[in-house]
Scaffold this active site. Sequence first.
Site, PDB file in Angstrom:
ATOM      1  N   LYS A  99       0.888  -1.829  -0.526  1.00 34.61           N
ATOM      2  CA  LYS A  99       0.399   0.487   0.204  1.00 34.61           C
ATOM      3  C   LYS A  99       0.745   1.423  -0.108  1.00 34.61           C
ATOM      4  O   LYS A  99       1.638   1.573   0.826  1.00 34.61           O
ATOM      5  CB  LYS A  99      -0.789   0.290   1.300  1.00 34.61           C
ATOM      6  N   GLY A 160      -7.771   9.262  10.487  1.00 38.67           N
ATOM      7  CA  GLY A 160      -8.350   9.233  11.559  1.00 38.67           C
ATOM      8  C   GLY A 160      -9.199  10.342  11.952  1.00 38.67           C
ATOM      9  O   GLY A 160      -9.478  11.248  12.761  1.00 38.67           O
ATOM     10  N   ALA A 186      -9.376   5.911   4.860  1.00 40.09           N
ATOM     11  CA  ALA A 186      -9.853   6.766   5.763  1.00 40.09           C
ATOM     12  C   ALA A 186     -10.647   7.263   5.200  1.00 40.09           C
ATOM     13  O   ALA A 186     -11.472   7.901   4.903  1.00 40.09           O
ATOM     14  CB  ALA A 186      -7.769   7.625   4.577  1.00 40.09           C
ATOM     15  N   GLY A 187     -10.836   8.039   6.751  1.00 31.70           N
ATOM     16  CA  GLY A 187     -12.509   8.904   7.354  1.00 31.70           C
ATOM     17  C   GLY A 187     -12.967   8.130   7.695  1.00 31.70           C
ATOM     18  O   GLY A 187     -14.522   8.754   8.116  1.00 31.70           O
ATOM     19  N   ASN A 208      -8.868   1.577  10.051  1.00 32.22           N
ATOM     20  CA  ASN A 208      -7.994   1.405  11.114  1.00 32.22           C
ATOM     21  C   ASN A 208      -8.295   2.016  12.518  1.00 32.22           C
ATOM     22  O   ASN A 208      -8.936   1.490  13.211  1.00 32.22           O
ATOM     23  CB  ASN A 208      -6.495   1.848  11.404  1.00 32.22           C
ATOM     24  N   THR A 209      -8.369   3.682  12.954  1.00 32.23           N
ATOM     25  CA  THR A 209      -9.223   4.208  13.670  1.00 32.23           C
ATOM     26  C   THR A 209     -10.352   4.005  14.146  1.00 32.23           C
ATOM     27  O   THR A 209     -10.300   4.225  14.866  1.00 32.23           O
ATOM     28  CB  THR A 209      -8.923   5.959  13.237  1.00 32.23           C
TER      29      THR A 209
END
EC number: 2.8.1.10
Length: 256
Positions: A99, A160, A186-187, A208-209
């Site tokens: 990635k 994040g 993301a987001g 992830n977050t």
Amino acid sequence: MTDTWSVAGRTFTSRLIVGTGKYKDFEQNAAAVAASGAEIVTVAVRRVNVSDPTAPMLTDYIDPKKITYLPNTAGCFNADDAIRTLRLAREAGGWDLVKLEVLGEAKTLYPNMRETLEATEVLAKEGFLPMVYCVDDPIAAKQLEDAGAVAVMPLGAPIGSGLGIQNRVTIRLIVEGASVPVLVDAGVGTASDAAVAMELGCDGVLMNTAIAEAKDPIRMARAMKLAVEAGRDAYLSGRMALRKYADPSSPLAGLI
């Protein structure tokens, strides 16, 4: 029939990819991966120990023979650093499916598309199979595909942030124009965000977050698994048409 997807000739059943950062320990991370049903995990090569046996290693908790590791270039702000990082990853673990993310600056963590495109071209020529983090721009996504990206990964919102998908129109346009897999990266903040990504026709979602910083990461991981599955089913089902006015579920003619 099993609904699978493929990237660079590798086929997966789960459309959810999860990260390996921000968890309190490797045990919690492994439990979240198991609850999510993910078959791919991203690994920040510059931050996570995957090669030093004298220290705790992620591979002791998440078996790379069962889960596909996707080394990433988190923390890289230029093409040279990103390329060097992935070369080291290939030397350490033999990974070629990677990635790529090249960030523009620290405040927004938006991708620097000029550096990203340059890195994609170099990596593809060196035999890497880059899945590439990018802006939610259908033109940029197509340029990355032409440069050798095996998947494009437009952001839904800043990394994040948990803001969810901010521009459904451009994500849909990227999906319509791509001939490689498209994954929102993301987001995502909660399960409904993951479902929206899948309802737009994306091949998958990376997060992830949203899981790691939930009050109960294991339960959130399970919620994300179900949300991705539900969103995919909704997309394949073909949603009803939007209407400006009400349309009764039961006919109004012939009332008693």
